[in-house]
Scaffold this motif. Sequence first.
Motif, mmCIF file in Angstrom:
data_model
loop_
_atom_site.group_PDB
_atom_site.id
_atom_site.type_symbol
_atom_site.label_atom_id
_atom_site.label_comp_id
_atom_site.label_asym_id
_atom_site.label_seq_id
_atom_site.Cartn_x
_atom_site.Cartn_y
_atom_site.Cartn_z
ATOM 1 N N UNK A 147 -7.148 -6.327 -4.342
ATOM 2 C CA UNK A 147 -6.193 -5.446 -3.670
ATOM 3 C C UNK A 147 -5.619 -4.398 -4.622
ATOM 4 N N UNK A 148 -5.434 -3.205 -4.088
ATOM 5 C CA UNK A 148 -4.853 -2.095 -4.830
ATOM 6 C C UNK A 148 -3.570 -1.688 -4.113
ATOM 7 N N UNK A 149 -2.484 -1.663 -4.834
ATOM 8 C CA UNK A 149 -1.181 -1.357 -4.257
ATOM 9 C C UNK A 149 -0.839 0.095 -4.589
ATOM 10 N N UNK B 77 -1.315 3.420 -9.276
ATOM 11 C CA UNK B 77 -1.459 2.215 -8.461
ATOM 12 C C UNK B 77 -1.450 0.985 -9.346
ATOM 13 N N UNK B 78 -1.285 -0.151 -8.721
ATOM 14 C CA UNK B 78 -1.434 -1.444 -9.386
ATOM 15 C C UNK B 78 -2.597 -2.168 -8.722
ATOM 16 N N UNK B 79 -3.565 -2.593 -9.528
ATOM 17 C CA UNK B 79 -4.716 -3.333 -9.020
ATOM 18 C C UNK B 79 -4.688 -4.737 -9.595
ATOM 19 N N UNK B 80 -5.074 -5.695 -8.788
ATOM 20 C CA UNK B 80 -5.175 -7.062 -9.282
ATOM 21 C C UNK B 80 -6.465 -7.677 -8.774
ATOM 22 N N UNK C 243 3.834 -11.169 -4.563
ATOM 23 C CA UNK C 243 5.080 -10.409 -4.485
ATOM 24 C C UNK C 243 5.168 -9.538 -5.732
ATOM 25 N N UNK C 244 5.310 -8.245 -5.523
ATOM 26 C CA UNK C 244 5.407 -7.296 -6.638
ATOM 27 C C UNK C 244 6.824 -6.723 -6.616
ATOM 28 N N UNK C 245 7.603 -7.087 -7.626
ATOM 29 C CA UNK C 245 9.031 -6.782 -7.675
ATOM 30 C C UNK C 245 9.270 -5.593 -8.599
ATOM 31 N N UNK C 246 10.061 -4.634 -8.113
ATOM 32 C CA UNK C 246 10.313 -3.402 -8.857
ATOM 33 C C UNK C 246 11.709 -3.375 -9.452
ATOM 34 N N UNK C 247 11.774 -2.835 -10.676
ATOM 35 C CA UNK C 247 13.047 -2.425 -11.256
ATOM 36 C C UNK C 247 12.888 -0.993 -11.758
#
Length: 559
Positions: free
Chosen positions: A507-509, A537-540, A552-556
């Motif tokens: 998945x790519x966010x 993007x963020x890929x995993x 769950x991808x948590x942002x600060x």
Amino acid sequence: MSQTQTKSVADAQITLSGRTNGLFPPQLPPAYTNLTKLTREQAGHIRHIHNIVSQIDGEWRFMGTQEPGQEWLDGYRYQLATMAYAIAAAQYHRMPAARSVFKPLMGRIIHKMLRREVWGYWFLTSHSGSLVDPDLRELRKPWADPICRENIMYSGHLLLMTALYAMLFDDDKYEQPDSLVFNWNPVYWGFGPERYSYNRATLQEAIIKEMEANGWIGVCCEPNMVFLACNQFPLTAMRINDVRNNTQVAQEVLEKYKSAWQKKGMMGKDGLLRDAYRIKQDSPVDALDIGFPAWAAAHMAWNVEQMEDLYNSMAHGYLSKIGDRVNINPDKVARAIRKLSAENPTTDAAEIHAKARALTAKEAHTYPSFMHPVFGWVIEWAAEIGPSEDLNGLLKHADQFLGPKWLDGGLYYPRHDIQYDENDNHVYVEPFTGNAGIAYARLTVKRGQATMWDKPWTREQVGTMPWIDGVSLDSGVDTLSGVWDEGKGAMFASFRTWHGEPARINPVFNMLPIGHYGIYINGNLNRENVIRASGESISISLDVNGSDTDVVIVRQSIN
């Protein structure tokens, strides 16, 4: 330390992480653990729709209808359109970030809608006949183009399907020339193929032209017959297109439409919305049963408040609560209940129901040559504007009496041609209800259509909305959650294989706001990322199986 104090410490760690490079806590804080997911049944409906429309062109397994010419109300067009509405509701209301799941699926549904098997019935229907026009003395000269005149039972659905596609994915695919092409090419007929070309704009123009020709009462479905239900879909499409294109078409059309129906009267003396209006005879057609009124009310998004006010009075007699389920009574029983209740308003409902059944027991059940998809229409109606106990009760009834089946991860209700059992339990299932109607009811939310009418997504919203790419139904993986929560600054996603076997997905966010991110997989911190510029993007890489894998991808924010 109290639970509140523990949560505060965890939140503080996250706040500090943006400053100290890597102090996201190793376990997902409680504030982020309440992950809302699709139920097994909801995911099963999406998978079944995928299974159907992924068949090679010309294969229509599970979709076979009562009437061989595709003229009736369980035809391919109605099934496909309602599948599209179910998918749209699931994305808009439940998983707005799951774009790579829904966009290919919606595209395949529209592709099937353009197949000649779906719209080719129109050539014969265009001749007209005495069933729809009792004053007809000779057949009309036919035409094959399914858009240019009448046939709102196809064109109206196609317009809404393409409007939803544009809105949900900010994609002008169906605005392009030749994006909606109809090839009329029977092998042994005529002097060669005929080709009719439209796009979303010219499709809408053709519909509006027909509405104007009919004095704004609506567009005919069959020749001479304007059905109330079928004209709701293009009205919603015009509204969605207006917001996207900054136009006012729907408002102008709707005012004329409402005025035309005020003169004719939408309500019959039986307290139900009318089924239709005959153009040549200037004659409204009262409801045959609860089916068409329920379908019209379910999709009259521009008039949701009045439809909600009418719900109980229209449902009275037709819906009976039996324990934790809700049954749809035969029309003759329902009308007897309504009559007896009016005459004896203080009598117990169960007593009136029993008396109505006794009074009608000797009457033969009378049905049209082909049955309406009443259960599918009624459950859509209950889902949109009814109380939750009615929707849940109808779902309970479906699971108890309509024989749910699972195949290749998909949930459906197989065709069953008996209308009622010996106890007047509704047991009839046609493919509209079994493939699409119940799926729609499970995947939408209350006022689902009305909310999309009030607040269609704009180009700007979709263009800035975080979303997930790289995960499709073709991979054998069901996406159970896909939501960006702006308030929490977090992306929530969940995946599971339908077959229980392991699979790897990537998945790519996309479109995540600038910031520091902690990536949690099944509650454990996997790694950290930084988004420093718009468009990154963020890929995993993710190994999934038959158990839920939660991300769950948590942002600060970056200070």
